[in-house]
Design an enzyme around this catalytic site. Structure first.
Site, short mmCIF file in Angstrom:
data_model
loop_
_atom_site.label_atom_id
_atom_site.label_comp_id
_atom_site.label_asym_id
_atom_site.label_seq_id
_atom_site.Cartn_x
_atom_site.Cartn_y
_atom_site.Cartn_z
N HIS A 1 -87.54 -22.86 30.25
CA HIS A 1 -86.92 -22.36 31.49
C HIS A 1 -85.43 -22.08 31.37
O HIS A 1 -84.79 -21.77 32.37
CB HIS A 1 -87.13 -23.34 32.64
N LYS B 1 -74.17 -19.09 37.56
CA LYS B 1 -74.70 -18.35 38.70
C LYS B 1 -73.58 -17.59 39.44
O LYS B 1 -73.84 -16.78 40.32
CB LYS B 1 -75.45 -19.29 39.64
N THR C 1 -86.17 -17.20 41.06
CA THR C 1 -87.34 -16.99 41.92
C THR C 1 -86.87 -16.74 43.36
O THR C 1 -87.58 -16.10 44.13
CB THR C 1 -88.27 -18.22 41.90
N LYS D 1 -78.57 -21.07 46.18
CA LYS D 1 -79.15 -21.58 44.94
C LYS D 1 -78.28 -22.75 44.50
O LYS D 1 -77.22 -22.98 45.10
CB LYS D 1 -79.18 -20.49 43.86
N ARG D 2 -78.71 -23.51 43.48
CA ARG D 2 -77.85 -24.58 42.99
C ARG D 2 -76.49 -24.00 42.56
O ARG D 2 -76.40 -22.85 42.13
CB ARG D 2 -78.52 -25.31 41.82
N LYS E 1 -88.09 -14.08 46.55
CA LYS E 1 -88.32 -14.47 47.95
C LYS E 1 -87.58 -13.53 48.89
O LYS E 1 -88.11 -13.11 49.92
CB LYS E 1 -87.89 -15.92 48.17
C1 26Q Z 1 -83.14 -32.59 31.59
C2 26Q Z 1 -82.89 -33.80 30.98
C3 26Q Z 1 -82.26 -34.83 31.66
C4 26Q Z 1 -81.91 -34.62 32.99
C5 26Q Z 1 -82.18 -33.42 33.61
C6 26Q Z 1 -82.79 -32.38 32.91
C7 26Q Z 1 -83.06 -31.09 33.58
C8 26Q Z 1 -83.55 -31.06 34.89
C9 26Q Z 1 -83.82 -29.86 35.53
C10 26Q Z 1 -82.87 -29.88 32.94
C11 26Q Z 1 -83.15 -28.68 33.60
C12 26Q Z 1 -83.62 -28.65 34.89
C13 26Q Z 1 -83.94 -27.44 35.64
C14 26Q Z 1 -84.00 -26.23 35.15
C15 26Q Z 1 -84.34 -25.06 36.00
O1 26Q Z 1 -84.54 -25.21 37.20
N1 26Q Z 1 -84.45 -23.87 35.44
C16 26Q Z 1 -84.81 -22.70 36.23
O2 26Q Z 1 -86.21 -22.52 36.16
C17 26Q Z 1 -86.64 -21.49 37.04
C18 26Q Z 1 -88.14 -21.45 37.01
O3 26Q Z 1 -88.59 -20.95 35.80
C19 26Q Z 1 -86.01 -20.17 36.63
O4 26Q Z 1 -86.39 -19.20 37.58
C20 26Q Z 1 -84.49 -20.29 36.59
O5 26Q Z 1 -83.92 -19.09 36.09
C21 26Q Z 1 -84.10 -21.47 35.72
O6 26Q Z 1 -82.69 -21.66 35.78
#
Ligand code: 26Q
Length: 780
Positions: free
Chosen positions: A315, A512, A614, A506-507, A618
């Site tokens: 991702h 971003k 995503t 978004k976050r 929407k």
């Molecule tokens: C990993 C290890 C330790 C702590 C936290 C994490 C961690 C947590 C969440 C690493 C990444 C995330 C989230 C990633 C994320 O949300 N990516 C998004 O995924 C969406 C769905 O595929 C995409 O549409 C977005 O582009 C992408 O940024």
């Protein structure tokens, strides 16, 4: 075939309305509640049995929306990745897959964001405070999870044990009598936990220490797209993986029509495990351990089964988000797994060496174990080697994976690499959140689109139907009014509902580029101030999103947007031409309100950084126009709707790479672009922070001297593009026709399509849109 989706996050939001919709009982419940309200006698004061007056009745019934508003969001996710998992559950049930979601029942989900003293503060999300009516604990299926201890002659001895208690939530498909299960694990201390203390007589301490074990499922890590190597996080990952793998094995062994004597050859034909990023990638090592140490299979047999069972979705390409766990931490917590990972690595590197003899540099790059500095396990490498399919989440992203971050692996196994462009569930993101638009659509083309979103293409000819155009405009206006009322009621903010709602939610993350939006706001402000009588297309700019609590720059970005809002919103020269609103505590439920009310959707990440997005889909589905870069799924959105229906600006990936190679110098743009320079000078001189002129020094320093995301390089093109947006907005009919083209072109972005592709091309199973007989009806 059973499909198992393993994810550390499920960003579900509320459940009540979604359940009523999928079960087809929404209007019945609505009406019933209304009638119940009317039946409630409110006795007239001082009424007496002989009182000739009829008992008074309520004038209006109970309102189901009030009931809905009581429900907490299940915020067991950060952003895109967690929400995608939730959309996938809905689609898997709707297209009739026997699918199970596995995850963690965090006691605290994503924090609640409060804006205080001009910045973000975090409050714990105590979502289970009043109980959770949608879940059922299944103590009969509790499972032990082992950690720590050591390996003795290949055996894992003296581990600590924690229990995993499953809680099941039903996942109904849309109008098809299918109900799947989301199984979330909660950590429970065994009664033997810390028994040594107990035997020493410290009974009280032993009971108190049960918390230590139960902390595993206490709280969701609030990092989005950022790896933080905390031991508790690794524990969470293994806890989820171990419990889920045991559950999967138990179900495989007890399958009614399964083999009498368990043989594992059939395993990959009965079990598909999808890894939602590398977060559950220990499943590969855990499955190997179970097959080797417990089921006593040979390495080659076990490895063949594991790789044919598992598949991995990536991702993100941001290096700081990639999981690289210290070998020391892994070896201490999971000594046997570390051995297995080393063995996987030896055999793998041996293969690489056969394919590319003597290419030592390649071996070093591809190793699962990184040896520069502290030794670490690269979890993406483990996930790729242990899977038969690896996919990106949009076409561009899948190409970048092959070309860039996983190039060596693509050279080795080109056939493993796939694309599965993300999607969203049309049930929640149109039918539920935008009933006005849903009705307008249904009136023209019926209701097939709810499960076959491509049907929306039938709306295309209606761009020349003046009545339909007017209806779509009216629905949008009503949705905007609802948001305006909400802002007035909750924050005493007055917005002009005739202004363009320009929305960026978004976050908060540097890539971003919320700061680029902020520079546009300041530019508009300066233009109004410079010539107050010049015509100006009124805008309400709304920005919302949470910053990871430890992400300093993200928190500064929020501070700056709030500070700019303070100046802009209170300047009498600006009046109601321009307003800047920070939307507090953006989450699934707020998205359901805001997105249907958007005129303009901001999707402005630096090309090559947003894997898919995503939210972009929407907004498109709800008739907003997009201003965006050629990044992630924006590219495919443009392809579907035609370039005349989307506002694209800025560098593409090749241009970004070329600029980086040449050397990006923010000062060049600062010197060349007077409007940009004015913005930056205002921020750095304290124009927006008169009480602390140095407040945004770090933001300016980043933008000028170490901006990885090249904001200034896209500034000029962004501003020009925004001018085009304003110009078009003056022609409301032309705008609405493009909005309709957006809606009509969004069929591809249904998560039903995405999941059907996973099913056919990765899991080897065919979707079934057939409706099951209702449980109480006899089978035909
Ligand atoms: C990993 C290890 C330790 C702590 C936290 C994490 C961690 C947590 C969440 C690493 C990444 C995330 C989230 C990633 C994320 O949300 N990516 C998004 O995924 C969406 C769905 O595929 C995409 O549409 C977005 O582009 C992408 O940024």
């Amino acid at each position: 075939m059973r499909v198992y989706y393993l994810s550390l996050e499920y960003y579900m939001g509320r459940t009540l309305q979604n359940t009523m919709i999928n079960l087809g009982i929404q209007s019945a419940c609505d009406e019933a509640l209304y009638q119940v309200g009317l039946e409630l006698d409110t006795p007239a004061p001082l009424s007496h049995p002989t009182d000739p007056r009829p008992p008074s009745r309520r004038q209006v019934g109970l309102d189901i929306e009030e009931l809905q508003d009581i429900e907490e969001d299940a915020g067991l996710g950060n952003g895109g990745l967690g929400r995608l998992a939730a959309c996938f559950l809905d689609s898997m049930a709707t297209i009739g897959l026997a699918a199970y979601g596995y995850g963690i029942r965090y006691e605290y989900g994503i924090f609640a964001q409060r804006i205080k003293n001009g910045g973000q503060t975090e409050e714990p999300d105590d979502w289970l405070r009043f109980g959770n009516p949608w879940e059922t604990a299944r103590p009969e299926y509790v499972l032990p999870v082992c950690m720590y201890g050591r390996v003795d002659g290949g055996n894992w001895v003296h581990p600590q044990v924690v229990f995993a208690m499953p809680y099941d939530t039903p996942i109904p498909g849309y109008a098809n009598n299918v109900v799947n299960t989301l199984r979330l694990w909660s950590a429970m201390s065994p009664s033997s936990f810390n028994l040594q203390f107990f035997n020493n007589g410290d009974y009280i301490q032993a009971v108190l220490d049960r918390n230590l074990a139960e902390n595993i499922s206490r709280v969701l890590y609030p990092n989005d797209n950022f790896f933080e190597g905390k031991e508790l996080r690794l524990k969470q990952q293994y806890f989820m993986v171990s419990a889920s793998v045991q559950d999967i094995m138990r179900r495989f062994k007890s399958a009614r029509n399964g083999p009498k004597r368990t043989t594992f050859e059939e395993f990959p034909n009965k079990v598909a495990i999808q890894l939602n990023d590398t977060h559950p990638s220990l499943a590969i090592a855990e499955l190997m351990r179970v097959f080797l140490d417990i089921e006593k299979l040979s390495w080659d047999t076990a490895w063949d089964i594991v790789t044919r069972t598992c598949a991995y979705t990536n991702h993100t390409v941001l290096p700081e988000a990639l999981e690289r766990w210290p070998v020391s931490m892994l070896g201490n917590m999971l000594p046997r797994h570390l051995e297995i990972i080393y063995d996987i690595n030896w055999k793998f590197l041996d293969k690489v060496n056969h394919r590319f003899p003597g290419d030592l540099e390649r071996l070093r790059r591809m190793s699962l174990v990184e040896e520069d500095g502290e030794k670490r396990v690269n979890m993406a490498h483990l996930a790729i080697v242990g899977s038969h399919a690896v996919n990106g989440v949009a076409a561009l992203h899948s190409e970048i994976i092959k070309r860039d971050i996983f190039k060596d692996f693509f050279d080795m196994w080109p056939e493993k690499f796939q694309n599965k462009t993300n999607g969203i569930t049309p049930r929640r993101w149109l039918l539920l959140c935008n009933p006005g638009l849903s009705d307008a659509i249904a009136e023209k083309i019926g209701e097939e689109w709810i499960t076959h979103l491509d049907e929306l293409a039938k709306l295309k000819p209606l761009v020349s139907d003046a009545n339909f155009v007017r209806t779509v405009q009216k629905v949008k206006q009503e949705n905007k009014m609802r948001v305006a009322q909400m802002l007035t009621k909750q924050y005493e903010i007055e917005v002009n509902p005739a202004s363009m709602f320009d929305i960026h939610v978004k976050r908060i993350h540097e890539y971003k580029r919320q700061l680029l939006n902020c520079l546009h706001v300041i530019t508009m402000y300066n233009r109004i101030k410079k010539d107050p009588s010049a015509p100006f297309v009124p805008r309400t700019v709304m920005v919302g999103g949470k910053a990871a609590p430890g992400y300093h720059m993200a928190k500064q970005i929020i501070r700056l947007i709030l500070a700019v809002g303070n100046i802009v919103n209170n300047d009498p020269v600006v009046g109601n031409k321009l307003k800047v609103i920070y939307l507090e505590n953006y989450r699934v439920t707020l998205a359901e309100r805001i997105i249907p009310a958007a005129d303009l959707s901001e999707q402005i990440s630096t090309a090559g950084t947003e894997a898919s997005g995503t939210g972009n889909m929407k907004f498109m589905l709800n008739g907003a126009l997009t201003i965006g870069t050629l990044d992630g799924a924006n590219i495919e959105m443009r392809e579907e709707m035609g370039e005349e229906n989307i506002f694209i600006f800025g560098m593409n990936v090749d241009e970004v790479e070329a600029l980086k190679a040449r050397g990006y110098n923010a000062h060049e743009y600062y010197n060349k672009l007077p409007e940009l320079r004015q913005c930056i000078d205002m921020i750095s001189s304290g124009y927006f922070s008169p009480h602390d002129v140095n407040q945004f020094k770090d933001v300016v320093d980043m933008l000028m001297n170490h901006d990885r995301f090249l904001l200034f390089a896209d500034y000029e093109s962004y501003i020009r593009c925004q001018d085009e947006v304003s110009k078009l907005y003056m022609n409301q009919d032309a705008w609405a026709r493009k909005a309709i083209m957006n809606i009509a072109s969004s069929g591809k972005f249904s998560s039903d399509r995405t999941i059907a592709e996973y099913a056919r091309e990765i899991w080897g199973v065919e979707p079934s849109m057939e409706k099951l007989p209702a449980p109480h009806e006899p089978r035909e």
